[in-house]
Structure formats: C-alpha cells, structure tokens
Scaffold this motif. Structure first.
Motif, short mmCIF file in Angstrom:
data_model
loop_
_atom_site.label_atom_id
_atom_site.label_comp_id
_atom_site.label_asym_id
_atom_site.label_seq_id
_atom_site.Cartn_x
_atom_site.Cartn_y
_atom_site.Cartn_z
N ARG A 88 0.83 -1.20 0.00
CA ARG A 88 0.00 0.00 0.00
C ARG A 88 0.86 1.26 0.00
O ARG A 88 0.53 2.25 -0.65
N ASP A 89 1.98 1.22 0.73
CA ASP A 89 2.89 2.37 0.75
C ASP A 89 3.45 2.65 -0.64
O ASP A 89 3.58 3.81 -1.05
N THR A 90 3.78 1.59 -1.38
CA THR A 90 4.33 1.77 -2.73
C THR A 90 3.27 2.31 -3.67
O THR A 90 3.55 3.19 -4.49
N VAL A 91 2.05 1.81 -3.56
CA VAL A 91 0.95 2.34 -4.38
C VAL A 91 0.77 3.83 -4.10
O VAL A 91 0.61 4.65 -5.03
N HIS A 92 0.84 4.20 -2.85
CA HIS A 92 0.74 5.61 -2.46
C HIS A 92 1.86 6.42 -3.10
O HIS A 92 1.64 7.52 -3.64
N SER A 93 3.09 5.87 -3.07
CA SER A 93 4.24 6.59 -3.62
C SER A 93 4.19 6.68 -5.13
O SER A 93 4.84 7.55 -5.72
N TYR A 94 3.44 5.80 -5.80
CA TYR A 94 3.26 5.86 -7.26
C TYR A 94 2.15 6.85 -7.65
O TYR A 94 2.25 7.51 -8.69
N LEU A 95 1.11 6.92 -6.83
CA LEU A 95 -0.02 7.79 -7.16
C LEU A 95 0.23 9.25 -6.78
O LEU A 95 -0.29 10.16 -7.41
N ARG A 96 1.04 9.47 -5.74
CA ARG A 96 1.26 10.84 -5.29
C ARG A 96 1.95 11.70 -6.36
O ARG A 96 1.52 12.83 -6.60
N PRO A 97 3.01 11.21 -7.03
CA PRO A 97 3.59 12.04 -8.10
C PRO A 97 2.60 12.31 -9.24
O PRO A 97 2.63 13.39 -9.83
N LEU A 98 1.74 11.33 -9.54
CA LEU A 98 0.72 11.55 -10.57
C LEU A 98 -0.24 12.64 -10.12
O LEU A 98 -0.64 13.51 -10.92
N ARG A 99 -0.62 12.61 -8.86
CA ARG A 99 -1.51 13.65 -8.33
C ARG A 99 -0.86 15.03 -8.43
O ARG A 99 -1.49 16.01 -8.83
N GLN A 100 0.44 15.10 -8.09
CA GLN A 100 1.15 16.37 -8.16
C GLN A 100 1.27 16.84 -9.62
O GLN A 100 1.15 18.03 -9.91
N LEU A 101 1.53 15.89 -10.53
CA LEU A 101 1.61 16.21 -11.95
C LEU A 101 0.31 16.83 -12.44
O LEU A 101 0.31 17.85 -13.14
N LEU A 102 -0.81 16.21 -12.09
CA LEU A 102 -2.10 16.68 -12.59
C LEU A 102 -2.47 18.03 -11.98
O LEU A 102 -3.07 18.88 -12.65
N LYS A 103 -2.12 18.26 -10.73
CA LYS A 103 -2.38 19.57 -10.12
C LYS A 103 -1.56 20.64 -10.81
O LYS A 103 -2.05 21.76 -11.06
N TRP A 104 -0.31 20.32 -11.12
CA TRP A 104 0.54 21.28 -11.83
C TRP A 104 0.00 21.54 -13.23
O TRP A 104 -0.04 22.69 -13.68
N ALA A 105 -0.44 20.48 -13.90
CA ALA A 105 -0.97 20.63 -15.25
C ALA A 105 -2.22 21.51 -15.26
O ALA A 105 -2.40 22.35 -16.15
N ALA A 106 -3.08 21.34 -14.27
CA ALA A 106 -4.28 22.18 -14.19
C ALA A 106 -3.90 23.64 -13.99
O ALA A 106 -4.51 24.54 -14.60
N ALA A 107 -2.89 23.89 -13.14
CA ALA A 107 -2.43 25.27 -12.93
C ALA A 107 -1.83 25.86 -14.19
O ALA A 107 -1.83 27.08 -14.38
N GLU A 108 -1.31 24.99 -15.09
CA GLU A 108 -0.73 25.44 -16.35
C GLU A 108 -1.78 25.61 -17.44
O GLU A 108 -1.43 25.96 -18.58
N GLY A 109 -3.04 25.37 -17.13
CA GLY A 109 -4.10 25.58 -18.09
C GLY A 109 -4.55 24.35 -18.83
O GLY A 109 -5.39 24.44 -19.74
N GLU A 110 -4.02 23.18 -18.47
CA GLU A 110 -4.45 21.94 -19.12
C GLU A 110 -5.83 21.52 -18.60
O GLU A 110 -6.22 21.85 -17.48
N THR A 111 -6.55 20.78 -19.42
CA THR A 111 -7.83 20.23 -19.00
C THR A 111 -7.59 18.95 -18.22
O THR A 111 -7.15 17.94 -18.78
N VAL A 112 -7.83 19.00 -16.92
CA VAL A 112 -7.58 17.86 -16.03
C VAL A 112 -8.92 17.44 -15.41
O VAL A 112 -9.44 18.11 -14.53
N PRO A 113 -9.51 16.34 -15.89
CA PRO A 113 -10.83 15.95 -15.41
C PRO A 113 -10.85 15.52 -13.94
O PRO A 113 -11.86 15.72 -13.26
N ALA A 114 -9.76 14.92 -13.45
CA ALA A 114 -9.78 14.38 -12.08
C ALA A 114 -8.35 14.18 -11.60
O ALA A 114 -7.40 14.25 -12.39
#
Length: 320
Positions: A88-114
């Motif tokens: 579970r810790d590894t799954v968390h460590s894999y999803l967290r960078p994706l979450r950060q990527l998508l938040k950054w992309a949304a701030a950059e004006g990309e369409t991020v559904p979720a």
C-alpha cells in the motif's frame, strides 16, 4: 555506387509524455533534491507512461475519474509493467507524483478531469533515540568530525543533505545568540539556533581538526585524500549515513532492531522538542517543515505515548 542513407524519424512523443517531461523539468527548476526527483520520475516514466501507451491514453484529458480508478486498482493488484506485487505504501508513492503532476498541469491551463485518490497509509510509530542514547551514539564515534556531525544532527534536526552543504560561514553570531544558516529543501532556507558550547566546538574543529588544504569550503570533508585528485573532498550523504550506522553498531544503540541512520536523529530532535513542550509552530520552523500537517502526520506517536503517561499520572493522584 554511392548509397544514400535514409534517416527514419523516431516516433514523436505523445502529449502526455511531453507533459511529464515538462513537469519533471519544472521540478528540477524548483531545486528539488535528486532523491526526490527520482521518486517522482520512476513512477511517472517507468510505470504510468508504459501503462498509458498500452491503454491508448496519449493526452491528460483522457485521465478521467474512471480511468484513474482503473489505474489505481491495477497498482493495488501489482505493478502493471512488471507484475510485481506492490505494498500500500508503494501504491501511495506511485499515485502521489501523478496527483502532483495533474495539479501542476491544471495550474498550467491543461484540462484535467480528475486527480487520483491516495490510499490511506497506516500510521507507524517512529524509531527515536532518547537523550541518553544520543550521548552514547556520540561517544561511540571515533573522530571529532564524526562526533560533531552526530551532535549537530541531534541538536538541530537538520536533514543529512543539509548538513553536508554546511560551510563555516553558515555559523553566525548575533549578540549572545548563535545560529546556523541552513540551505533548506526546495530553497526554503532557515536559521536554526545552537548553544554557545556547540558554536565554540565548531570553531575548535575548524582551527584544530579540519584539514587546512581542503578542496572545498564545506565544513565536513573526507578523512583521507582521494586517490583520484589527491585532496580532501566534501563528505557525502552516504558517508554520513555510514558513520552514523557504524557509531550505532559500536554503541549498541537499537530501537526495535533497526540500525541507526541520520534521519533517526532528526525524528528524535522533533520528538524530544515536542515532548518538552516546544510549540509545534516553532518546531516546524526549526525543522524546515512546510506545514503543521507534517508534524501531525509523522509525529502522531506522541499522541498515544504522552496521553498514556498523562492518564497514569492522573490515576496515581490521591483521591479526595
């Protein structure tokens, strides 16, 4: 007869691949440590992108809630690339960078559904050293350099990566106060107070122990000249990790069978400071945490231990 060489262009990267490249470039520009950058890069480049390629996903706007849930479910079953079972810790460590990527992309004006939901992590009790164990650890070190390193880590709570960057000019005095200018993680610099005795000890180390012909202005250098350059090179993070581990082995300092490491001294600093009544806001400032959320999450072991002792003190009082 002359033969003409034909250059076959490689397959152009997908928009999602370019987005990952841009995000990692942004992270490098923010001064994120190499270790943290590796922790972001592997799950994005080596896990997410291969899975997205097989799933026909090439754009960030295709990562809707159902797609992200499906990806998270695959991670819980195992690495979608290697098939290896993940904790579970590894799954968390894999999803967290994706979450950060998508938040950054949304701030950059990309369409991020979720953004992906992170699995809850089990709260662990930290392995910390008592003040007596820290003294024993320092006594077990074989050189003044190593003793001073252990004392600085224990009395300031700085990260090992911050310690190896120290220079003598980072030690400052104002009136009767002494402090260290610490080049913090992510360019978050801070001033950390130290005692007069520790400041004088650093001065003695520089004038009496530290090699005069060092190849660097760093405070801590290797004990021997390098075979390659013939000079005393700056001490590395792995070098500090090794000397703390060796001192722990010599002192017999163990907690639940775990070997000593520099971050254990950081945990011990914060734990001992909170137990002695220091404000969490002040601890956050000195330790270089970005928010009180880190204090609450990481040092939740204080809640159980201190509440238990408080209850015992209350129950042991004479009844009216």
């Amino acid at each position: 007869m002359d033969q003409k060489l034909t250059v076959v262009p490689g397959e152009a990267p997908s928009p999602l691949e370019r987005l990952v490249d841009d995000y990692l470039g942004y992270c490098r520009g923010q001064g994120i440590s190499r270790r943290t950058l590796n922790a972001y890069e592997f799950p994005l480049r080596r896990v997410l992108l291969p899975w997205a390629g097989r799933a026909g996903i090439s754009r960030v706007d295709q990562l809707d809630r159902r797609t992200l849930d499906r990806y998270a479910a695959l991670l819980h079953v195992g690495n979608p690339v290697t098939g290896r079972l993940l904790s579970r810790d590894t799954v968390h460590s894999y999803l967290r960078p994706l979450r950060q990527l998508l938040k950054w992309a949304a701030a950059e004006g990309e369409t991020v559904p979720a953004t992906p939901k992170l699995p809850p992590l089990k709260r662990r009790l930290l392995e910390v050293l008592s003040l007596e164990e820290i003294d024993a650890l320092e006594d077990a070190a074989t050189t003044e350099r190593d003793k001073l390193i252990i004392r600085l880590l224990a009395d300031t709570g700085m990260r090992v990566g911050e310690l190896v960057q120290l220079r003598f000019q980072d030690f400052r005095s104002r009136d009767r106060y002494h402090e260290i200018f610490v080049q913090g993680k992510g360019d978050r610099d801070r001033l950390v107070p130290i005692t007069v005795a520790l400041h004088r000890r650093v001065e003695r180390f520089v004038t009496r122990t530290r090699p005069d012909d060092g190849h660097s202005d760093r405070l801590f250098l290797s004990l021997r000249r390098s075979h390659r350059l013939g000079v005393y090179e700056p001490l590395t993070v792995s070098g500090v990790e090794q000397l703390v581990r060796i001192a722990g082995d010599r002192a017999g300092t163990r907690n639940a069978g775990e070997r000593c490491h520099p971050h254990m001294l950081r945990h011990s600093f914060v734990t001992n400071a909170l137990r002695r009544g220091m404000s969490p806001l002040v601890v956050k400032q000195f330790a270089g945490h970005t928010s009180l959320r880190m204090i609450d999450q990481v040092y939740s072991h204080l809640t159980t231990a201190d509440a238990h002792e408080e209850l015992l003190r209350m129950l042991s009082r004479p009844q009216p």
